[in-house]
Each structure stands twice: as C-alpha cells, then as structure tokens.
Design a protein around this motif. Sequence first.
Motif, PDB file in Angstrom:
ATOM      1  N   HIS A 198       0.832  -1.205   0.000  1.00  0.00           N
ATOM      2  CA  HIS A 198       0.000   0.000   0.000  1.00  0.00           C
ATOM      3  C   HIS A 198       0.873   1.264   0.000  1.00  0.00           C
ATOM      4  N   GLU A 199       1.811   1.345   0.944  1.00  0.00           N
ATOM      5  CA  GLU A 199       2.640   2.564   1.038  1.00  0.00           C
ATOM      6  C   GLU A 199       3.506   2.735  -0.211  1.00  0.00           C
ATOM      7  N   MET A 200       4.044   1.630  -0.719  1.00  0.00           N
ATOM      8  CA  MET A 200       4.876   1.685  -1.920  1.00  0.00           C
ATOM      9  C   MET A 200       4.071   2.252  -3.097  1.00  0.00           C
ATOM     10  N   THR A 201       2.830   1.778  -3.227  1.00  0.00           N
ATOM     11  CA  THR A 201       1.992   2.228  -4.339  1.00  0.00           C
ATOM     12  C   THR A 201       1.702   3.725  -4.246  1.00  0.00           C
ATOM     13  N   HIS A 202       1.707   4.284  -3.023  1.00  0.00           N
ATOM     14  CA  HIS A 202       1.480   5.731  -2.891  1.00  0.00           C
ATOM     15  C   HIS A 202       2.498   6.539  -3.690  1.00  0.00           C
ATOM     16  N   GLY A 203       3.670   5.976  -3.902  1.00  0.00           N
ATOM     17  CA  GLY A 203       4.658   6.677  -4.717  1.00  0.00           C
ATOM     18  C   GLY A 203       4.209   6.839  -6.162  1.00  0.00           C
ATOM     19  N   PHE A 204       3.154   6.093  -6.521  1.00  0.00           N
ATOM     20  CA  PHE A 204       2.708   6.067  -7.923  1.00  0.00           C
ATOM     21  C   PHE A 204       1.196   6.270  -8.021  1.00  0.00           C
ATOM     22  N   ASP A 205       0.561   6.817  -6.969  1.00  0.00           N
ATOM     23  CA  ASP A 205      -0.892   7.052  -7.070  1.00  0.00           C
ATOM     24  C   ASP A 205      -1.142   8.400  -7.744  1.00  0.00           C
ATOM     25  N   HIS A 223      -9.256   7.956   3.191  1.00  0.00           N
ATOM     26  CA  HIS A 223      -9.378   6.490   3.163  1.00  0.00           C
ATOM     27  C   HIS A 223     -10.852   6.106   3.047  1.00  0.00           C
ATOM     28  N   SER A 224     -11.154   5.138   2.207  1.00  0.00           N
ATOM     29  CA  SER A 224     -12.515   4.611   2.146  1.00  0.00           C
ATOM     30  C   SER A 224     -12.800   3.846   3.436  1.00  0.00           C
ATOM     31  N   PRO A 225     -14.077   3.730   3.796  1.00  0.00           N
ATOM     32  CA  PRO A 225     -14.413   2.867   4.932  1.00  0.00           C
ATOM     33  C   PRO A 225     -13.903   1.449   4.681  1.00  0.00           C
ATOM     34  N   GLU A 226     -13.578   0.750   5.765  1.00  0.00           N
ATOM     35  CA  GLU A 226     -12.791  -0.484   5.658  1.00  0.00           C
ATOM     36  C   GLU A 226     -13.474  -1.581   4.851  1.00  0.00           C
ATOM     37  N   ASN A 227     -14.813  -1.694   4.938  1.00  0.00           N
ATOM     38  CA  ASN A 227     -15.455  -2.771   4.171  1.00  0.00           C
ATOM     39  C   ASN A 227     -15.190  -2.606   2.673  1.00  0.00           C
ATOM     40  N   TRP A 228     -15.106  -1.344   2.220  1.00  0.00           N
ATOM     41  CA  TRP A 228     -14.805  -1.139   0.792  1.00  0.00           C
ATOM     42  C   TRP A 228     -13.326  -1.294   0.504  1.00  0.00           C
ATOM     43  N   ARG A 229     -12.496  -1.042   1.510  1.00  0.00           N
ATOM     44  CA  ARG A 229     -11.057  -1.272   1.301  1.00  0.00           C
ATOM     45  C   ARG A 229     -10.791  -2.765   1.107  1.00  0.00           C
ATOM     46  N   VAL A 230     -11.700  -3.593   1.606  1.00  0.00           N
ATOM     47  CA  VAL A 230     -11.581  -5.037   1.383  1.00  0.00           C
ATOM     48  C   VAL A 230     -12.274  -5.423   0.073  1.00  0.00           C
ATOM     49  N   ASP A 231     -13.574  -5.163   0.007  1.00  0.00           N
ATOM     50  CA  ASP A 231     -14.350  -5.672  -1.131  1.00  0.00           C
ATOM     51  C   ASP A 231     -14.006  -4.955  -2.434  1.00  0.00           C
ATOM     52  N   GLY A 232     -13.594  -3.678  -2.362  1.00  0.00           N
ATOM     53  CA  GLY A 232     -13.252  -2.937  -3.583  1.00  0.00           C
ATOM     54  C   GLY A 232     -12.118  -3.600  -4.348  1.00  0.00           C
ATOM     55  N   GLU A 237      -5.835   6.557  -1.961  1.00  0.00           N
ATOM     56  CA  GLU A 237      -5.830   5.419  -1.037  1.00  0.00           C
ATOM     57  C   GLU A 237      -6.380   4.167  -1.729  1.00  0.00           C
ATOM     58  N   ASN A 238      -7.388   4.333  -2.571  1.00  0.00           N
ATOM     59  CA  ASN A 238      -7.957   3.169  -3.250  1.00  0.00           C
ATOM     60  C   ASN A 238      -6.957   2.576  -4.246  1.00  0.00           C
ATOM     61  N   ILE A 239      -6.253   3.461  -4.940  1.00  0.00           N
ATOM     62  CA  ILE A 239      -5.219   2.984  -5.869  1.00  0.00           C
ATOM     63  C   ILE A 239      -4.132   2.249  -5.085  1.00  0.00           C
ATOM     64  N   ALA A 240      -3.782   2.797  -3.905  1.00  0.00           N
ATOM     65  CA  ALA A 240      -2.744   2.162  -3.076  1.00  0.00           C
ATOM     66  C   ALA A 240      -3.218   0.809  -2.550  1.00  0.00           C
ATOM     67  N   ASP A 241      -4.504   0.731  -2.158  1.00  0.00           N
ATOM     68  CA  ASP A 241      -5.029  -0.556  -1.688  1.00  0.00           C
ATOM     69  C   ASP A 241      -4.967  -1.605  -2.801  1.00  0.00           C
ATOM     70  N   TYR A 242      -5.367  -1.197  -3.982  1.00  0.00           N
ATOM     71  CA  TYR A 242      -5.396  -2.126  -5.113  1.00  0.00           C
ATOM     72  C   TYR A 242      -3.979  -2.581  -5.472  1.00  0.00           C
ATOM     73  N   GLY A 243      -3.065  -1.612  -5.556  1.00  0.00           N
ATOM     74  CA  GLY A 243      -1.664  -1.960  -5.849  1.00  0.00           C
ATOM     75  C   GLY A 243      -1.087  -2.876  -4.777  1.00  0.00           C
ATOM     76  N   GLY A 244      -1.430  -2.596  -3.525  1.00  0.00           N
ATOM     77  CA  GLY A 244      -0.928  -3.416  -2.427  1.00  0.00           C
ATOM     78  C   GLY A 244      -1.437  -4.842  -2.512  1.00  0.00           C
ATOM     79  N   ALA A 245      -2.738  -4.992  -2.800  1.00  0.00           N
ATOM     80  CA  ALA A 245      -3.330  -6.341  -2.856  1.00  0.00           C
ATOM     81  C   ALA A 245      -2.736  -7.156  -4.006  1.00  0.00           C
ATOM     82  N   LEU A 246      -2.527  -6.506  -5.154  1.00  0.00           N
ATOM     83  CA  LEU A 246      -1.942  -7.213  -6.308  1.00  0.00           C
ATOM     84  C   LEU A 246      -0.485  -7.588  -6.045  1.00  0.00           C
ATOM     85  N   THR A 247       0.271  -6.634  -5.527  1.00  0.00           N
ATOM     86  CA  THR A 247       1.702  -6.837  -5.338  1.00  0.00           C
ATOM     87  C   THR A 247       1.996  -7.852  -4.243  1.00  0.00           C
TER      88      THR A 247
END
Length: 707
Positions: free
Chosen positions: A543-550, A667-676, A604-614
Amino acid sequence: MMSDHSLYRPLRARLRDASGLAAAAAVSVAAAACSTSAPATPASTAQTAQLPPLKVVDPSYMDTTVKACTDFNLYANGGWLKRDTIPPAYSETGVFKDMADRNELVVRSVLDEALAKAKSLPDTSTEYKLGTFYGTCMDSSAAESAGVSPIAPQLASIDSITSAAALISEAARLQMAGTNVLFRYGPSVNAHDAEHYIADFDRGGLGMPDRDYYLNPAASADSMRRAYRAHVTTMLVLGGEDSAAAARDADRVMSLETAMATAQLPRVARRDPKATDHQMAFAKLHELAPDVDWAAYLRDVGLASPVSLVNVGEPAYYKALDALVAKRPLEDWRAYLRYHALSSAAPWLSSAFVNENFAFASRFSGAKALLPRWKRCLRVTDAQLGEALGQAYVAKTFPPDAKAKAKAVIDDIRAAFRERLLRLTWMSDSTRAHALDKLAKMNEKVGYPDTWRDYTRLTVTPGAFVLNNQRAARFEWERVAQRPGQPVDKSEWGITVPTVNAYYDPSKNEMVFPAGALVPQTFDPKADDGANYGSLGASWAGHEMTHGFDDEGRHYDAQGNLRDWWTPADSRRFNAQAELDAKQYDGYIQVDTFHVNGHLTLGENIADYGGALTGYDALEHALARDGRPGRIDGFTPEQRYFIAYAQSFRVHSRPEGLRTRVKVDPHSPENWRVDGPLSDMEAFAKAFGCKPGDPMVRPRAEVPNIW
Ligand SMILES: [Zn+2]
C-alpha cells in the motif's frame, strides 16, 4: 511538526491524527479530555498479559455462513462484527484499537517508571521530563481547582489587542503554543528542491473539520453549525463572559470562520499537488496580503534570518484573510482568538471545559464517553515527547530478528512491485525507466529512528499541565524554526515508534513503518507467509509503496521533487484508469445517503489495489522459494492471504464517525477497502472459486488496469 497540508499520508490516521482532523475526528487527543479520575496505578506485566495475543489470521473472526464470493469482508470479519460492541469511549473498534491497546500498556509501563523516578532525577534529564509531563497530566485535582486560571494570561493578552499588528503577533504566539488560528505556517520540504526546506504558508484556522461544514446548505450541516455556535457560546461563558456577550461573540466567530472557509479550496481540489504549489519571492507575499507585516510575523515565530522564497499553498485564501484582517472589527478577532485559545486548552483544564469539549467533538466521532485519563495522558505524552519514550518501547517489544523479518517481507514486496512495473503494457519505456528509478531509490524506515530526538531544550515543570503541553508545542516549533533554506533532515520520523500507522512521504520518496505497527495483528515473524504477505505485505508495505505512484505521488520524482516525468500519453492512460477507480468507489453507499467520494479517496484506493496485487505476487514467489505449506486452519496459503488482507481492515465504526469520514478522510471505509480491490482481482476469484456474476467479481471492462 505536521500540519494539514502535510504530504504524509498514513495508512490510517485516526488514532493519532497528524492532519488536523483532530478538531473533530474520533478519539484523538484533542477530542478527548479529562474529568476527575483515579490517579495512575502502575501497569504491570500482568496487565499486558490480560489482553490475549492477536493473530495475523484469526478464524474466529470469520462468518462462514456468508459466501466469500458475495461479501468477502463479512465472510472474513462478520463473526467478529456480530459479536463486537464498541466501548463508549471509542468511535470505532477493531485491529487498530486492539493493537493500540496492547502498545499502550507497554508505553504506560515506561511512563509509570519515569513518573516513579522523576522526583529523584535532575530536572534536566529526559526521564524527569517524561515522568513529570505525564504526571502533571494525570493530576486531575490540580486541573480541577485551577479552572481557567492557567491560561488567564493568554486571554488577557488577547483582550489587549488594539491593532492589526498586535493581532498577528498574538496569532503567532498562539500558533507556537499549539493553537490553530488564522493560517498555518511551518517549514516544509521545497517541492522544487527536495534537498532543502522552504517557508510554507497554508490555510488553516477553522474550528470545524472542513469548509464544507460551514458552506453546505444541507440540513445535517445546518444542525452542525447550530451546535458549533452553541458550543462556542458555552466555551466563552466558561472562559468568563456573560451569556449575552458570549452569544454575540459566537456569531462573530461563526461569521469570520465562514468567510475563511469560503476562501479555502475544497479537499478534493487539494489532491492535485500543483493546486498548492505557489512559490514566490517573499516580497510577493506582501503584495498578496499587504495588511500583514510578514517579516515581523517570521521574527515573532523565531526565524533568525530573513527568507527570500516562500510557498503560499492557497494564495486566494491569503488575499481573503488579509481583507478580513483589514476590515473586520478587532472585537471580532478578539472573540475568535479567545474561543480558539479556550478550545485548544480545554482538554487539559477543569472538567467543565473537558466535558464541553468532548460533547462537541463526539458529534463528529460518535464516542459516548471520555477515554480513561491515563490513555488521554499517554497519548498526549506520546504525541509531544514520543522519541523520549520510543527507545524503552523498542527494547520491550521489538527484537532485532523481528525487524529483520519485517524488512525481508518489505523487500519481497519491492521486488514484486518492480516486476509489475516491468510488465505494464500501457506504460511507455521512458516513463517506465523513471518509475523503476523511483522505486529503486524509495527509502524505507523500519522500526525506529537511528538517532533519537534531543529534548535538552524542552522545559517541563510541576504545575498546570496545560502549560507543559504549550511548552512542548513551542519546543517543537523552535526545533524546526530555522529550517527555511537549510538541508532537509532525512533521518527525521513523522510519527512516533509506538504508533499503529505507517506513511509514504512523496517529498522524501520514503515509506515509514514504526515498530508499533510491526507486531501482531499486522505481522508475526512466526506466522505463515499467507498471513504475513496478506497483512504486512499487501495492506501495509504494498500500500505505502503504491502511494509513490498514485494520482498524487506520481507527480513527484525519485528525489522528491514535484516534476512531471510522465509522457503525456502515459498520463492520459493513467488518468483514464484512475477515473474507472473513482467511479467504482463513487458507487459505494456508506451510511444513510452518505456516499464514498471516489475522488477524495482515489489515492488510497489505488494504493489498496496496488498493495493487494503486489502482495499476492510476493506470496507466490515466497511459496516457490520456501516451499508450499499444507492447509492451515483449513485454508490454502492463497486463501489465508486474502483473509489476512481482509482482517487487516477489521474495523467496526459508529455512524457518526463514518459520516465525518466520508467528508474528510481520504481512506474509504474499511469494508470497501476489502471488497473494492478484491472484487477487481482474478487471483481472488480463483482462490475462492468465484464466478462471473458473483458480487465479488466485477466485470473486467469496469476493472481499472493500473498495475
Ligand atoms: Zn495510504
């Protein structure tokens, strides 16, 4: 010092909010305050032992009656959500509270030791300062009998303002004592010369958490405005005014702040770093706002030599503020400063102040009761003297092998992110070369600082705690006062060691993970790879790494300069995919009619997505390298990865807190940080056998293809 224009973007910023949300959000130190309560009792190791250990993956949190492919957050966390009751003093419960509760017991033992020893130590020793700071905070009976008297000199000084020049001098004094009035000033990293600091002027000075609360015509906002006016009136009465005068003064405060809010940029507009990038010669600031003597202001805040260059975050705000300083009667400004001085001191004065402050703050957080006094005192001590207690905290909690293993996970994530960058089909080779360079140069800080802050120049004395707190704010101000023009201190940490949080700072191109976040539930050196890569790997490091590229971080280069290294075509392709992401989250309803704001939460959503993939890629590499374990608790490593990811966002919130968050929290609410993010991942569908048409499988055409 961090202010609300800071570029720090913590993973989650509500336990200790660095961003100025404190006026409203949750159970922050500013929102919490004191009443009479029992004196501190020493925390023993037995107390630590009373809290059961946390696990990175805990099957007891799950609700397997929910289908994983229907709502994965409920599947992974629903059992816990059903059982959980939010304690009255909290706005939310879950992973962050559970980890903080455990960290706070350790910190409490450090503070109790310092307090017990303080009397026998010289008043110049750091441990004396730590113990005395905490001890004076814990002295509720002294606060009760002192009433408003500790800040009476401050109020008298405000009442004696008879000129615009005196108004600005008084504002400077209040700012240095930790009170947010008129605007925010502080040295920050120069956006075009990341090796040096610049004098940075930004907007500030509102009593409610966002301009929207002043300007929104909706009935819900109107009721907040009425509550704010009543709150200001009550505080002024507590400060000594009669009720008729206080009501008139509350109208003055409301009118001034509404005018200030009108001139401020909306939060979403500030996500573009160019929107707050306005460097100018210092003389230009005088042209922009001629009714303020800015040279005198900088002398007042302790800058020894004049500056030639400044950044003005929102020039339109300074223009408007200048007109207000010139045209509004000084009695309006005196009322405004008086209220803010009272409000800022209120958490540490007598219970009448404490309770009124809490009652207003709880409208935004939903908390029903004050935190215990020891927690409020512990948090303010950590916020003000965090590096004085950090060393002892590390010695008790964070052995060298835990640090080494956490670093190894973070390194694996970096390698996986690099592979993703190499594979991206939409990115041209020239942009890719810059991106790879930025990733390679991204600094990481893990655990604790190499050198600890020197508190020699801080004075802490027995007596009113509110004054010790102001001295600590002033100490911090003076610590950084001479920075404009000086080289950037790359070793500095923006959050304290026991904090359950992390951040990426684009101006330093670095990510920071304090020891307080590198313990279970985030990470356990003894846990399986599926668990650690899903939690620390994905939702923290990736997540934090992806922030460099959000959408925000991508505008900064490898050195931390605001410089466009993207080809125009790559920028267009990035933005088109980011818009898909914003659309996805815009569609999520949070509470009542309150929607997630897809553009406010985009980074934050881009960072969550990048984090989950990476994190997933890194897990696959680790399994190939280290061998594949059998099922644990009945789950494959991949399933445990996604469960760990979801459980790292295990949070239960009150509706009042959620309503505030969708307005102000990136930050999105946590349920969307998971399901998104997971509903966008093919690997997730594969791990749980989800089919097209299932709610957790979004149509491929709608899935952003950024990473
Ligand atoms: Zn983040």
